[in-house]
Scaffold this motif. Structure first.
Motif, short mmCIF file in Angstrom:
data_model
loop_
_atom_site.label_atom_id
_atom_site.label_comp_id
_atom_site.label_asym_id
_atom_site.label_seq_id
_atom_site.Cartn_x
_atom_site.Cartn_y
_atom_site.Cartn_z
N ASP A 26 -14.12 32.90 -6.62
CA ASP A 26 -12.93 32.46 -5.92
C ASP A 26 -12.15 31.50 -6.82
O ASP A 26 -12.72 30.54 -7.36
N SER A 27 -10.85 31.73 -7.00
CA SER A 27 -10.04 30.94 -7.93
C SER A 27 -9.86 29.50 -7.46
O SER A 27 -9.77 28.59 -8.29
N PHE A 28 -9.80 29.26 -6.15
CA PHE A 28 -9.55 27.91 -5.64
C PHE A 28 -10.82 27.08 -5.55
O PHE A 28 -10.90 25.97 -6.08
N SER A 29 -11.84 27.60 -4.88
CA SER A 29 -13.06 26.84 -4.66
C SER A 29 -14.04 26.94 -5.82
O SER A 29 -15.03 26.21 -5.85
N ARG A 30 -13.80 27.85 -6.77
CA ARG A 30 -14.71 28.10 -7.91
C ARG A 30 -16.09 28.57 -7.43
O ARG A 30 -17.09 28.37 -8.10
N GLU A 31 -16.13 29.19 -6.28
CA GLU A 31 -17.40 29.64 -5.70
C GLU A 31 -17.77 31.02 -6.23
O GLU A 31 -16.93 31.91 -6.32
N SER A 32 -19.03 31.21 -6.56
CA SER A 32 -19.53 32.52 -6.96
C SER A 32 -19.71 33.38 -5.71
O SER A 32 -20.56 33.10 -4.87
N LEU A 33 -18.91 34.43 -5.59
CA LEU A 33 -18.96 35.29 -4.41
C LEU A 33 -19.98 36.41 -4.54
O LEU A 33 -20.59 36.81 -3.55
N ALA A 34 -20.17 36.92 -5.75
CA ALA A 34 -21.13 38.01 -5.94
C ALA A 34 -21.44 38.15 -7.42
O ALA A 34 -20.55 38.00 -8.28
N SER A 68 -25.48 25.30 -8.87
CA SER A 68 -25.05 26.23 -9.90
C SER A 68 -24.10 27.28 -9.36
O SER A 68 -23.42 27.95 -10.13
N ALA A 69 -24.08 27.47 -8.05
CA ALA A 69 -23.18 28.48 -7.48
C ALA A 69 -21.74 28.00 -7.45
O ALA A 69 -20.83 28.77 -7.15
N TRP A 70 -21.52 26.73 -7.78
CA TRP A 70 -20.16 26.18 -7.82
C TRP A 70 -19.95 25.61 -9.20
O TRP A 70 -20.81 24.94 -9.76
N TYR A 71 -18.81 25.91 -9.80
CA TYR A 71 -18.55 25.35 -11.11
C TYR A 71 -17.19 24.67 -11.11
O TYR A 71 -16.26 25.09 -10.42
N GLY A 72 -17.08 23.60 -11.84
CA GLY A 72 -15.82 22.88 -11.93
C GLY A 72 -15.55 21.99 -10.75
O GLY A 72 -14.44 21.48 -10.59
N THR A 131 -7.82 34.89 -22.24
CA THR A 131 -7.36 33.61 -21.68
C THR A 131 -6.50 33.80 -20.43
O THR A 131 -6.30 32.84 -19.68
N ASP A 132 -6.01 35.01 -20.19
CA ASP A 132 -5.26 35.26 -18.96
C ASP A 132 -6.17 35.19 -17.74
O ASP A 132 -5.68 35.06 -16.62
N ASN A 133 -7.47 35.32 -17.96
CA ASN A 133 -8.44 35.23 -16.86
C ASN A 133 -9.48 34.17 -17.22
O ASN A 133 -10.69 34.44 -17.23
N ALA A 134 -9.00 32.98 -17.51
CA ALA A 134 -9.86 31.94 -18.08
C ALA A 134 -10.91 31.46 -17.11
O ALA A 134 -12.03 31.09 -17.53
N TYR A 135 -10.64 31.41 -15.80
CA TYR A 135 -11.61 30.91 -14.84
C TYR A 135 -12.90 31.71 -14.86
O TYR A 135 -14.00 31.17 -14.90
N ILE A 136 -12.77 33.03 -14.84
CA ILE A 136 -13.96 33.87 -14.82
C ILE A 136 -14.69 33.82 -16.16
O ILE A 136 -15.91 33.90 -16.22
#
Length: 241
Positions: free
Chosen positions: A124-132, A236-240, A194-199
Motif C-alpha cells: 500500500d502506497s500510503f500506509s507502507r503495509e505489505s498486502l501480499a 517487518s510488515a510495515w516499512y517507513g 525509480t518511477d516505482n521507488a516505494y516497492i
C-alpha cells in the motif's frame, strides 16, 4: 500581383483558393490516444482501440490505426539510448489515504538446490503495509489476478496500482480485471525503476531481512518464512513508519 489576377492567370478558382476545411480533426480523440499510448508503452493500436471503446469513444479500428500512424505512436523495436528521453516524466500525486494506491512488483530467489523461483510483492502506497507476498515457480498474469482477488475480498479495490511493464502486468487477464473493477494500472517508464521507488525500497528490505537470512529447501518452506516475516503483528510488515 493581386489574388484575382494570379488566380485568373493560373485558371484556378478563387473559391477553391479561399476554401476552409470543415472536417473535424478530432483533437480530443488524438490527445486521449497519445495519453493512452504514453501510459502503456507496449500496447499497439489494436489494444489502444479496445481501451478507447471502453470509454466514450465510438470509433472503428481503421480510424484509430490512421491516427496512430499520423501521431507517430508506432512501437519502437529497439531500446532508445540513455541520452534520449522517450517521455517527459510527470509527477504523480502522493496517496492521501490507505487503499487509494497500491504498488506491485516481482522478485527472484533460489532454493538450496539452485532451482529459481519468483515472488510477487504488493504494498500500500500510503500506509507502507505489505498486502501480499506470494512465492511460486512460475507466476503468470492469471496468478496475479488470483492474488489480487484474494486481497480485494478483504480490503476492497484500490483506485490505482503502480506496476512496471513486465509481461505479467501487461497481460490481458490483468487488463480485464482492472477494467471490470475500475482500477487504473499506472505503468512506470521502461527502464526507470525509480518511477516505482516505494516497492523497490520494500523489496530491498524484504531481501535483506528475510531472503538473505534463510536457506529454503522447497517452496512450501519459503512461503512459511515469508508469511512469518510479513505477519501484520510483526514490525517487518510495515516499512517507513
Amino acid at each position: 500581383m493581386s489574388e484575382r489576377r494570379a488566380c485568373r492567370a493560373l485558371r484556378f478558382p478563387r473559391s477553391s483558393h479561399r476554401y476552409q476545411s470543415v472536417r473535424d480533426d478530432r483533437t480530443e480523440l488524438r490527445i486521449r490516444l497519445r495519453d493512452l499510448a504514453a501510459s502503456r508503452a507496449h500496447y499497439g493500436y489494436p489494444r489502444l482501440h479496445t481501451l478507447l471503446r471502453r470509454e466514450i469513444w465510438q470509433v472503428n479500428r481503421k480510424l484509430v490505426y490512421r491516427m496512430y500512424k499520423e501521431e507517430g505512436l508506432q512501437m519502437r523495436r529497439k531500446c532508445p539510448r540513455r541520452n534520449r528521453s522517450c517521455q517527459v516524466r510527470v509527477e504523480r500525486p502522493a496517496a492521501r489515504e490507505a487503499n487509494e494506491s497500491w504498488r506491485m512488483d516481482f522478485m527472484a530467489d533460489q532454493l538450496i538446490s539452485g532451482q529459481r523461483f519468483r515472488l510477487l510483492t504488493l504494498v500500500d502506497s500510503f500506509s507502507r503495509e505489505s498486502l501480499a507476498i506470494q512465492a511460486g515457480q512460475r507466476l503468470t498474469g492469471d496468478d496475479v489476478v488470483a492474488i489480487l482477488e484474494e486481497v480485494t475480498d478483504q480490503r476492497g479495490c484500490p483506485k490505482s496500482i503502480r506496476v512496471d511493464n513486465g509481461p505479467e502486468f501487461i497481460s490481458k487477464s490483468l487488463d480485464w480485471w482492472a477494467y471490470f473493477n475500475k482500477v487504473k494500472l499506472d505503468f512506470s517508464r521502461p527502464g526507470k525503476p525509480t518511477d516505482n521507488a516505494y516497492i523497490e525500497s520494500f523489496n530491498g528490505r524484504f531481501r535483506q531481512e528475510c531472503l538473505n537470512q534463510h536457506w529454503f529447501l522447497n517452496l512450501k518452506e519459503a512461503q512459511g518464512h515469508i508469511d512469518n516475516w510479513s505477519d501484520p503483528n510483526s514490525h517487518s510488515a510495515w516499512y517507513g513508519k
